[in-house]
Design a protein around this motif. Structure first.
Motif, PDB file in Angstrom:
ATOM      1  N   LEU A 184       6.871   1.677   0.903  1.00 50.99           N
ATOM      2  CA  LEU A 184       5.483   2.616   1.011  1.00 50.99           C
ATOM      3  C   LEU A 184       5.693   2.236  -0.626  1.00 50.99           C
ATOM      4  O   LEU A 184       4.902   1.702  -1.549  1.00 50.99           O
ATOM      5  CB  LEU A 184       5.119   3.979   0.813  1.00 50.99           C
ATOM      6  N   ALA A 185       7.587   2.716  -1.182  1.00 50.61           N
ATOM      7  CA  ALA A 185       6.716   2.607  -2.795  1.00 50.61           C
ATOM      8  C   ALA A 185       7.187   0.881  -2.986  1.00 50.61           C
ATOM      9  O   ALA A 185       6.341   1.056  -4.160  1.00 50.61           O
ATOM     10  CB  ALA A 185       8.789   2.706  -2.600  1.00 50.61           C
ATOM     11  N   ASN A 186       7.187  -0.232  -2.316  1.00 51.83           N
ATOM     12  CA  ASN A 186       6.622  -1.282  -2.629  1.00 51.83           C
ATOM     13  C   ASN A 186       5.780  -1.447  -3.007  1.00 51.83           C
ATOM     14  O   ASN A 186       4.527  -2.178  -4.043  1.00 51.83           O
ATOM     15  CB  ASN A 186       7.690  -1.794  -1.496  1.00 51.83           C
ATOM     16  N   LYS A 187       4.866  -0.769  -1.933  1.00 52.00           N
ATOM     17  CA  LYS A 187       3.517  -1.811  -2.092  1.00 52.00           C
ATOM     18  C   LYS A 187       2.595  -0.736  -2.715  1.00 52.00           C
ATOM     19  O   LYS A 187       1.826  -0.863  -3.868  1.00 52.00           O
ATOM     20  CB  LYS A 187       2.989  -0.805  -0.749  1.00 52.00           C
ATOM     21  N   LEU A 188       3.166   0.576  -2.913  1.00 50.27           N
ATOM     22  CA  LEU A 188       2.669   1.370  -4.365  1.00 50.27           C
ATOM     23  C   LEU A 188       3.000   0.780  -5.734  1.00 50.27           C
ATOM     24  O   LEU A 188       2.736   0.617  -6.284  1.00 50.27           O
ATOM     25  CB  LEU A 188       2.810   2.503  -4.669  1.00 50.27           C
ATOM     26  N   LYS A 189       3.974   0.324  -6.201  1.00 49.65           N
ATOM     27  CA  LYS A 189       4.533  -0.323  -7.322  1.00 49.65           C
ATOM     28  C   LYS A 189       3.699  -1.393  -7.855  1.00 49.65           C
ATOM     29  O   LYS A 189       3.339  -1.761  -8.144  1.00 49.65           O
ATOM     30  CB  LYS A 189       5.757  -0.889  -7.228  1.00 49.65           C
ATOM     31  N   SER A 190       3.075  -2.385  -5.954  1.00 49.31           N
ATOM     32  CA  SER A 190       2.148  -3.628  -6.807  1.00 49.31           C
ATOM     33  C   SER A 190       0.888  -2.971  -6.982  1.00 49.31           C
ATOM     34  O   SER A 190       0.020  -3.725  -7.981  1.00 49.31           O
ATOM     35  CB  SER A 190       2.820  -4.679  -5.451  1.00 49.31           C
ATOM     36  N   VAL A 191       0.769  -1.531  -6.633  1.00 47.29           N
ATOM     37  CA  VAL A 191      -1.349  -1.997  -6.788  1.00 47.29           C
ATOM     38  C   VAL A 191      -1.555  -1.036  -7.593  1.00 47.29           C
ATOM     39  O   VAL A 191      -1.319  -1.111  -8.585  1.00 47.29           O
ATOM     40  CB  VAL A 191      -1.727  -0.950  -5.536  1.00 47.29           C
ATOM     41  N   LEU A 192       0.440  -0.290  -8.395  1.00 48.53           N
ATOM     42  CA  LEU A 192      -0.055   1.113  -9.171  1.00 48.53           C
ATOM     43  C   LEU A 192       0.215  -0.023 -10.543  1.00 48.53           C
ATOM     44  O   LEU A 192      -0.170   1.291 -11.823  1.00 48.53           O
ATOM     45  CB  LEU A 192       0.919   2.384  -9.300  1.00 48.53           C
ATOM     46  N   SER A 193       1.501  -0.893 -10.328  1.00 46.04           N
ATOM     47  CA  SER A 193       1.883  -0.951 -11.663  1.00 46.04           C
ATOM     48  C   SER A 193       3.003  -0.338 -11.932  1.00 46.04           C
ATOM     49  O   SER A 193       3.801  -0.405 -13.437  1.00 46.04           O
ATOM     50  CB  SER A 193       0.814  -1.899 -12.554  1.00 46.04           C
ATOM     51  N   ILE A 194       3.061   0.746 -11.274  1.00 46.78           N
ATOM     52  CA  ILE A 194       4.732   1.503 -12.033  1.00 46.78           C
ATOM     53  C   ILE A 194       4.792   1.801 -10.953  1.00 46.78           C
ATOM     54  O   ILE A 194       4.654   2.187  -9.525  1.00 46.78           O
ATOM     55  CB  ILE A 194       3.955   2.867 -12.967  1.00 46.78           C
ATOM     56  N   SER A 195       6.615   2.563 -11.003  1.00 44.34           N
ATOM     57  CA  SER A 195       6.652   2.892  -9.427  1.00 44.34           C
ATOM     58  C   SER A 195       7.069   4.351  -9.346  1.00 44.34           C
ATOM     59  O   SER A 195       6.873   5.391 -10.434  1.00 44.34           O
ATOM     60  CB  SER A 195       9.235   3.051 -10.030  1.00 44.34           C
ATOM     61  N   ALA A 196       6.927   4.469  -7.808  1.00 43.45           N
ATOM     62  CA  ALA A 196       6.906   6.036  -7.416  1.00 43.45           C
ATOM     63  C   ALA A 196       7.921   6.701  -7.188  1.00 43.45           C
ATOM     64  O   ALA A 196       8.568   5.088  -5.597  1.00 43.45           O
ATOM     65  CB  ALA A 196       5.107   6.486  -7.327  1.00 43.45           C
ATOM     66  N   LYS A 197       8.720   7.518  -6.808  1.00 44.74           N
ATOM     67  CA  LYS A 197       9.240   8.597  -6.219  1.00 44.74           C
ATOM     68  C   LYS A 197       8.326   8.344  -4.259  1.00 44.74           C
ATOM     69  O   LYS A 197       7.454   9.486  -4.606  1.00 44.74           O
ATOM     70  CB  LYS A 197      10.387   9.080  -6.357  1.00 44.74           C
ATOM     71  N   VAL A 198       8.950   8.182  -3.405  1.00 42.69           N
ATOM     72  CA  VAL A 198       7.759   8.224  -2.154  1.00 42.69           C
ATOM     73  C   VAL A 198       8.624   9.291  -1.517  1.00 42.69           C
ATOM     74  O   VAL A 198       9.958   9.316  -1.663  1.00 42.69           O
ATOM     75  CB  VAL A 198       8.260   7.689  -1.768  1.00 42.69           C
ATOM     76  N   GLN A 199       8.448  10.777  -1.274  1.00 43.23           N
ATOM     77  CA  GLN A 199       9.208  11.790   0.083  1.00 43.23           C
ATOM     78  C   GLN A 199       7.784  11.721   0.501  1.00 43.23           C
ATOM     79  O   GLN A 199       6.892  12.043   1.167  1.00 43.23           O
ATOM     80  CB  GLN A 199       8.745  12.359  -1.258  1.00 43.23           C
ATOM     81  N   LEU A 200       8.338  11.856   2.016  1.00 45.35           N
ATOM     82  CA  LEU A 200       7.829  11.850   3.385  1.00 45.35           C
ATOM     83  C   LEU A 200       8.130  12.828   4.009  1.00 45.35           C
ATOM     84  O   LEU A 200       9.654  13.630   3.408  1.00 45.35           O
ATOM     85  CB  LEU A 200       8.372  10.775   3.998  1.00 45.35           C
TER      86      LEU A 200
END
Ligand code: DLL
Length: 436
Positions: free
Chosen positions: A397-413
């Motif tokens: 999920l973190a990788n997908k978010l990075k590629s769509v948003l262009s910024i890193s997000a910390k994922v918490q499940l």
């Protein structure tokens, strides 16, 4: 100093007449080159000949980000592909980014307007100027870069990242000006503290800050920590990039390059125009753009316009600070993020329930984004976890978010049912940043 005395100090009557002529020309141009606009104008029974003065602008249709999305990628482009020499992009609400193509003349106009901004800030050929906006699809880096070169000052294309190296360059090269987001300027000050470098060790004197909202108290803090004078720089990719408006030494509103970008303020609900001084949604019509001219583009930025004379001598209409947005766009580390982009990523993965929360904070003057998301019951078993599958899922999920948003997000499940349900409207965003 004023870069373009003729245009920046034109009498209001002359300016309105020039805008009227340019509006007629641009409407004719889009009518013949952009089917989207021809259809819209025909539906409204408007022909280019109905547009004779700038007051006629009210007869024209609005354009929205959704229109750009629906016509992705080049549907609103007016110039033939062979004339386009540069393409930039900014985030769309979901999926596709907004694509903007520029002709050679567009790049010249952009550079000239950017030079007007820098001159108003007091930058001259003797300055060494660091451009620390991102270079790439974002318009900040290259936009500011071309303006500095056009002015004849020396540009240092530092871009973002590697802040310690940047601080050393500022000190060693005697860099006198910097363009970056206001939050990055604060982060730079923080990094200088860690490195034991004080504002007395550097020669920064001018800052061109924008791409995100900021406040007077942020200005005071940046100025006192970096030892410079900070100026507002406003713009958006759809209209051009940085250069749409800029503060002068008076710092009482930002002068709009209104010979190129005609501003209006409308009520975002009724879409009716509002008078000077009232806060509403800012709308721009590009008067000279060749690549992707836009009629009455709704920026969703909320502010007011002022037309009282400015002691600096410029006669252009000024805009106040951006007070908010009429949509849900967030700006995180200078990057535009729509909650709907996160949602589309979450929904594309079957392991997740459509329950998520974006938590935004500011730690050491840097924005942070955490995305909390609920895992569906069937994937949230003990066995699943023992296999380390949740860790893998988090990374995916973190990788997908990075590629769509262009910024890193910390994922918490999160376990099923643990993200708070609200009584009324669902809350997808918790913005803990306080714009002081
Ligand atoms: O942010 C262009 C830019 C680059 C402006 C560098 C200034 C400096 P976009 O990525 O398309 O373009 O984002 C545009 O950012 O609609 C505002 O919501 C916000 N914004 C830009 N400048 C300011 C500012 C660039 N000075 C969106 N103050 C705009 C407040 C700003 N918000």
């Amino acid at each position: 100093m004023i870069w373009n005395q003729n245009k920046e100090c034109m009498s209001t009557d002359e300016m309105r007449a020039l805008q009227g002529r340019r509006l007629h020309k641009i409407v004719k141009y889009v009518y013949h080159n952009v089917p989207f606009y021809r259809n819209k104008l025909q539906e409204m029974d408007v022909t280019p000949d109905d547009i004779r003065s700038i007051e006629d602008i009210h007869k024209l249709p609005f354009t929205t980000k959704q229109d750009l999305r629906d016509n992705y990628p080049f549907g609103l482009q007016a110039a033939p592909k062979s004339e386009v020499i540069r393409v930039h992009a900014s985030s769309g609400t979901t999926g596709n980014p907004t694509i903007v193509g520029y002709t050679r003349k567009d790049i010249e106009v952009w550079s000239e307007c950017m030079t007007r901004c820098l001159t108003a800030y007091g930058v001259s050929r003797d300055d060494i100027f660091s451009v620390a906006y991102g270079y790439g699809l974002f318009t900040g880096g290259l936009g500011a870069h071309y303006g500095v070169e056009n002015l004849g000052a020396a540009v240092v294309p530092t871009s973002t990242g590697n802040t310690e190296k940047h601080v050393r360059l500022i000190r060693d090269l005697g860099i006198t000006g910097i363009a970056c987001t206001p939050s990055y300027a604060l982060y730079l000050a923080e990094t200088m503290d860690h490195m034991g470098i004080s504002k007395n060790d550097i020669r920064l004197r001018v800052g061109a800050f924008g791409a995100e909202p900021w406040t007077e108290s942020m200005r005071t803090e940046i100025e006192s920590r970096l030892g410079l004078k900070g100026f507002n720089l406003y713009g958006l990719s759809e209209i051009m990039g940085p250069c749409v408006s800029y503060e002068c030494q008076e710092q009482h509103g930002s002068h709009i390059c209104e010979d190129h970008f005609f501003p209006e303020i409308i009520d975002p609900e009724t879409l009716q125009p509002l008078p000077y001084g009232e806060v509403g949604e800012l709308v721009f019509t590009t008067l000279t753009k060749e690549g992707m001219p836009l009629l009455r583009y709704r920026t969703k930025d909320l502010c007011s316009l002022m037309n009282d004379p400015c002691p600096c001598g410029r006669t252009s209409v000024r805009m106040g600070r951006i007070l908010g947005r009429s949509d849900d766009m967030l700006i995180i580390r200078g990057i535009n993020v729509f909650p709907s982009q996160v949602e589309s990523v979450v929904l594309s993965m079957p392991e997740f329930a459509p329950r998520y929360l974006l938590v935004i904070d500011r730690v050491n003057n840097l924005d942070t984004l955490q995305v909390q998301v609920e895992v569906r019951q069937e994937y949230f078993t003990e066995q699943f976890d023992t296999l380390g599958a949740l860790g893998t899922l988090e990374k995916r999920l973190a990788n997908k978010l990075k590629s769509v948003l262009s910024i890193s997000a910390k994922v918490q499940l999160k376990a099923p049912g643990t993200i708070e349900r609200s009584q009324g409207k669902s809350k997808f965003v918790l913005d803990k940043r306080q714009l002081k």
